[in-house]
Scaffold this active site. Structure first.
Site, short mmCIF file in Angstrom:
data_model
loop_
_atom_site.label_atom_id
_atom_site.label_comp_id
_atom_site.label_asym_id
_atom_site.label_seq_id
_atom_site.Cartn_x
_atom_site.Cartn_y
_atom_site.Cartn_z
N ARG A 148 0.84 -1.21 0.00
CA ARG A 148 0.00 0.00 0.00
C ARG A 148 0.87 1.27 0.00
O ARG A 148 0.56 2.24 0.67
CB ARG A 148 -0.93 0.02 1.23
N SER A 151 -10.93 -0.99 2.82
CA SER A 151 -10.24 -1.03 4.12
C SER A 151 -9.94 0.40 4.54
O SER A 151 -9.29 1.14 3.79
CB SER A 151 -8.91 -1.78 4.01
N GLU A 157 -5.45 3.81 5.59
CA GLU A 157 -5.11 3.63 4.18
C GLU A 157 -5.79 4.74 3.38
O GLU A 157 -5.26 5.23 2.39
CB GLU A 157 -5.63 2.27 3.70
#
Ligand code: FAD
Ligand code: EPU
Length: 345
Positions: free
Chosen positions: A165, A237, A333
Site C-alpha cells: 500500500r 479497508s 489507508e
C-alpha cells in the site's frame, strides 16, 4: 476540459458524504493538462488530484482545486516472446473495466485484482493489491505530468519504490505528479495464483482453466464481505494491516494465541487489522449514521447521511480502542482530506 466552480464532490467519493471544493477541473488529454498548468501556474498546495474517489474521506469543504485526468483508451501490444502482452490504459479508465477488457481479449494477469473500485491512474499510488497479487507484479511503466513544470516524465517500476500500500507518490513525490497512463505486462498463458486462503478453498483442488474463473471467484468472495459503495457508502479497508517486528508479534501472540498474522519476510509479520478491530468488540459498532461494517471490521461505512466528520469520529474510536488493547497504532489507508494531521505521530 470541464470546469465546475465551486463543485459538489458527493458524486466523486464512494463514502457518499456531502463535500465541496473550490473548483473541479476534468481533463481529457495530456496536452490540456499541460496548457492549463502553463496558463494558471497554480501553487502546488492548492491542488488535489482526484481519481474515482474510492479511497478518500472528505471533510466538508476543501479550499482546493481538484484536477481529474479523465484520459480514456486501452491499447494492447503483443511482444515478440510467445507469452507477453503489454497493455497501456489511460488514467481515467475504470480499473475493473480494464480487468474485464483484458480477460475478454484472452489475456491473464489482472484476474486477482477484479472489482477493485477506482481508476487506472490511482492504481500505482498505493500499489493496489488483493488476493495475493499487487500492481507491482505486473507493472512496466507509467507516464505522468509534473505539476510544477508541466513536463511529461516516464517512471519504470524501480522508480516507483512500490511497497505494501505504498509508492514514491505517497512519499517524496506526494502531490507532485498527475499520472496520465499506466503500462502493465499481461500473459497469453494463464499462470493461476490461487494461494490466498479463501480463493484456494473456493477451488477446492479443482483445476483452474481460465483467468475468467479466477476473476469470477474473486468477485464472489469480495461481494460476500465487502459492501458495494452504490448500496452502502465505504472506501474499502479504512486502515492498513500493521506490519510489526518478530518480537512485537511474539508478545501479541503470547497474549492472544488466536491472533491472525502472516510472515512478510525479513523477520516481520502483517497483523490482520480486521481481527484486531473485531477482537476489540467493534465489528458492527455504530454511532448514528456511521459505523464499522458488520461483515468486515476493517471497512467503515456510511449508513446514508453520515458526514465526513461522523466517519472520522468512528475511525478515531477504532484507532484508540485498538491502541489501548493491543498497543498497535493503526494507520489509515484512506486519504483524509481536510485534516491530514490527526492520525500522524
Ligand atoms: P482516489 O480515491 O480518487 O484517489 C486516491 C489517491 O490517488 C489520492 O491520493 C489521489 O490524489 C491519487 N490519485 C488519483 N488519481 C491520480 C492520478 N491520475 N495521478 C496522481 N495521483 C492520483 N484497494 C486495494 O488496493 N485493494 C483492494 O482490494 C481494494 N478494495 C476496495 C474495495 C472497495 C469497496 C473500495 C470502495 C475501495 C477499495 N480499495 C482497494 C481502495 C481503492 O479502490 C484504491 O485505492 C483505488 O486505487 C483508488 O482509486 P481512485 O481512482 O478511486 O482514487
Ligand atoms: N478478519 C477478522 N474479522 C474481520 C475481518 C477480517 O477476524 O472482520 C481476519 C480474518 O481472519 C481474515 C483476515 O482477517 O481471514 C484477513 O481478512 P481479509 O481476507 O478480508 O483481508 P484484509 O486483510 O482485511 C486485505 C486488503 C483488502 C484486500 C484483501 C484481499 C488491506 C488493508 N486490505 O484486507 O484491500 O481486498 O486483503 O486481498 O491490506 C483495500 O485496500 O481497501 C482492500 C479492501
Amino acid at each position: 476540459m470541464v470546469n465546475s466552480v465551486p463543485a459538489s464532490l458527493k458524486p466523486f467519493n464512494t463514502f457518499g458524504v456531502e463535500a465541496t471544493c473550490d473548483e473541479l477541473i476534468s481533463f481529457n488529454d495530456e496536452q490540456s493538462i499541460q496548457n492549463w498548468l502553463k496558463a494558471e501556474k497554480p501553487a502546488l498546495d492548492s491542488l488535489f488530484i482526484l481519481g474515482g474517489g474510492s479511497n478518500l474521506l472528505l471533510l466538508g469543504h476543501s479550499p482546493l482545486t481538484f484536477l481529474q485526468a479523465n484520459i480514456k483508451g486501452i491499447e494492447y501490444c503483443e511482444q515478440k516472446s510467445d507469452n507477453d502482452v503489454l497493455v497501456t490504459a489511460g488514467a481515467g479508465v475504470n480499473w475493473h473495466q480494464l480487468v474485464l477488457d483484458s480477460l475478454d481479449q484472452g489475456y491473464s494477469g489482472l484476474e486477482n485484482l477484479s472489482l477493485i473500485p477506482g481508476n487506472v491512474g490511482a492504481a500505482p499510488i498505493q500499489n493496489i493489491g488483493a488476493y495475493g497479487v499487487e500492481l507491482q507484479d505486473l507493472f512496466v511503466s507509467l507516464r505522468a505530468i509534473e505539476l510544477a513544470t508541466g513536463k511529461l516524465k516516464e517512471f519504470a517500476g524501480e522508480d516507483c519504490q512500490f511497497g505494501y500500500r505504498d509508492s514514491i507518490f505517497k512519499k517524496e513525490l506526494r502531490g507532485r505528479f498527475v499520472i496520465t497512463q499506466v503500462t502493465l505486462r499481461l500473459s497469453k498463458k494463464l499462470q493461476p495464483n490461487i494461494e490466498y486462503g479463501p480463493l484456494k478453498q473456493l477451488f477446492n483442488d479443482e483445476p483452474v482453466v481460465t483467468a475468467k474463473q479466477v476473476s469470477n471467484a474473486v468477485i464472489a468472495i469480495r461481494q460476500s464481505k465487502l459492501p458495494d459503495p452504490a448500496q452502502l457508502g465505504n472506501a474499502g479497508s479504512f486502515f492498513k494491516n500493521p506490519v510489526v517486528t518478530e518480537e512485537q508479534y511474539q508478545t501479541l501472540l503470547d497474549a492472544f494465541p488466536e491472533l491472525v498474522a502472516y510472515p512478510v519476510g525479513s523477520g516481520h509479520y502483517k497483523i490482520a487489522a480486521g481481527w484486531l478491530i473485531e477482537k476489540a468488540g467493534l465489528k458492527g459498532y455504530r454511532e448514528g449514521e456511521a459505523g464499522v461494517h458488520e461483515k468486515q471490521a476493517l471497512v467503515l461505512v456510511n449508513y446514508g447521511h453520515a458526514s465526513g466528520q461522523d466517519i472520522l469520529q468512528v475511525a478515531k474510536q477504532v484507532r484508540d480502542k485498538v491502541l489501548e488493547l493491543f498497543g498497535i497504532k493503526l494507520e489509515p489507508e484512506v486519504w483524509i482530506i481536510g485534516e491530514q494531521q490527526i492520525f500522524s505521530s
